[in-house]
Motif scaffolding. Structure first.
Motif, short mmCIF file in Angstrom:
data_model
loop_
_atom_site.label_atom_id
_atom_site.label_comp_id
_atom_site.label_asym_id
_atom_site.label_seq_id
_atom_site.Cartn_x
_atom_site.Cartn_y
_atom_site.Cartn_z
N ARG A 179 0.84 -1.19 0.00
CA ARG A 179 0.00 0.00 0.00
C ARG A 179 0.88 1.25 0.00
NH1 ARG A 179 -2.20 3.65 3.40
NH2 ARG A 179 -1.08 2.80 5.18
N ASP A 189 -1.31 -5.37 2.40
CA ASP A 189 -2.00 -4.17 1.92
C ASP A 189 -2.04 -4.15 0.40
OD1 ASP A 189 -2.89 -2.64 4.13
OD2 ASP A 189 -0.84 -2.03 4.57
N MET A 190 -3.16 -3.69 -0.15
CA MET A 190 -3.27 -3.51 -1.59
C MET A 190 -2.59 -2.22 -2.01
SD MET A 190 -7.21 -4.65 -2.25
CE MET A 190 -7.78 -6.28 -1.74
N ASN A 246 -8.10 -0.24 -0.42
CA ASN A 246 -7.57 -0.98 0.72
C ASN A 246 -8.25 -0.57 2.03
OD1 ASN A 246 -5.20 -2.78 1.70
ND2 ASN A 246 -5.07 -1.00 3.02
N TYR A 301 -11.60 -2.32 2.32
CA TYR A 301 -11.49 -3.77 2.29
C TYR A 301 -10.96 -4.31 3.63
CZ TYR A 301 -10.79 -8.50 0.67
OH TYR A 301 -10.86 -9.87 0.55
N VAL A 302 -10.03 -3.61 4.23
CA VAL A 302 -9.50 -4.03 5.53
C VAL A 302 -10.60 -4.05 6.58
CG1 VAL A 302 -7.96 -3.35 7.43
CG2 VAL A 302 -7.13 -3.31 5.08
#
Length: 304
Positions: free
Chosen positions: A2, A157-158, A164, A167-168
């Motif tokens: 990320r 992490d994206m 991100n 989504y987390v």
């Protein structure tokens, strides 16, 4: 990895913002539908629209052809499409936290691993649950949460920080602590493990400089960290899977026998063999779009 949104070049920031806006729009539209409609709807969106347009279907079909060359190209395309359908279903299921937890509460868990988990929990022995991007592992995690287990996880992490962030939150909503990869996250992960907790690790992605092991008949760099942690902290290492049923909504929850302790590479190869058998039995349920094999690294003559 990320990136901080403030440090991104403006073109990258705009691209990430646009991607996140489209994703949030699709997710929001799906969440407005009843659960039994939203899951197939999101599978259709990813397999029929987003996947082909983004080149994901083509890439997945190429990976399938590498592993299953005996199948005709039409079958490669079919499996690729179904793989993207599973990914879309999994995405919206994981955003439907309450519904998935309710559906999985009281679900049956098969395999010798569940007994091993129960014994470890009673004795205070830590457990590392290993799986991959196959079916939907959160379905089995939800089942364990329904049985009172405080199952944590370590995630990567994206690259898109806007996607991100939300989504987390979906991972955290399932219960149990989640830790981002990195020094701080790993420290918390280890503390939870040393306290006799249960943690999930996904191991089926390419990791730079990791040992080269066999994965579905081809060399692939595979992280041995799960096995190293199991040996270091005397944790049970249990492969587990949430295998999607033919109806597309339910799951067969399976926990296999714990990996026999030996050395990290031998144990990790056993993990590769475990998920490899699951993928060959249900190839439509694995995330073939992932660059698991860096083909030009091992087969330079194929590089373009």
């Amino acid at each position: 990895m990320r990136h901080d949104s403030e440090d991104l070049p403006w073109r990258t920031k705009l691209a990430y913002l646009a991607t996140n806006a489209v994703a949030r729009g699709c997710i929001g539209a799906a969440l407005a539908l009843p659960y039994t409609w939203r899951v197939p709807f999101m599978g259709w969106i990813l397999s029929r629209i987003v996947g082909p347009a983004a080149g994901f279907k083509k890439r997945a079909a190429e990976h399938i052809a590498l592993v299953l060359p005996e199948l005709p190209s039409t079958e490669h395309d079919r499996i690729a499409r179904k793989s993207l359908d599973n990914a879309g279903r999994t995405l919206i299921e994981n955003y439907s936290t309450g519904a998935l937890l309710a559906r999985q509460k009281g679900a049956e868990i098969n395999g010798p691993g569940i007994e091993a988990l129960e014994q470890a929990a009673q004795s205070g022995q830590p457990v590392i649950l290993v799986t991959g991007h196959f079916g939907n592992y959160e379905a089995l995690r939800a089942t364990l949460v329904g049985r009172g287990y405080d199952v944590g996880g370590l995630y990567r992490d994206m690259s898109n920080p806007y996607f991100n962030a939300h989504y987390v939150r979906t991972m955290q909503a399932f219960g149990g602590p989640v830790f981002a990869q990195g020094r701080k996250g790993t420290a918390g992960f280890v503390r939870h493990l040393k306290a006799g907790g249960q943690l999930v690790l996904l191991f089926d992605q390419h990791v730079q400089r990791a040992p080269i092991l066999d994965f579905l008949g081809h060399p692939a760099r595979t992280a041995v960290s799960a096995a190293e942690l199991a040996l270091r902290y005397n944790a049970r290492l249990i492969p587990f899977y949430g295998i999607r049923k033919p109806d597309g909504l339910g799951f067969d929850c399976v926990m296999e026998a714990p990996i026999v302790p030996s050395d990290p590479e031998t144990m990790t190869q056993a993990m590769n063999d475990s998920i490899g058998a699951r993928i060959r039995a249900n190839p439509e349920q694995w995330l073939w779009v992932a660059r698991r094999w860096r083909i030009d690294e091992y087969y330079p003559e194929t590089a373009t």
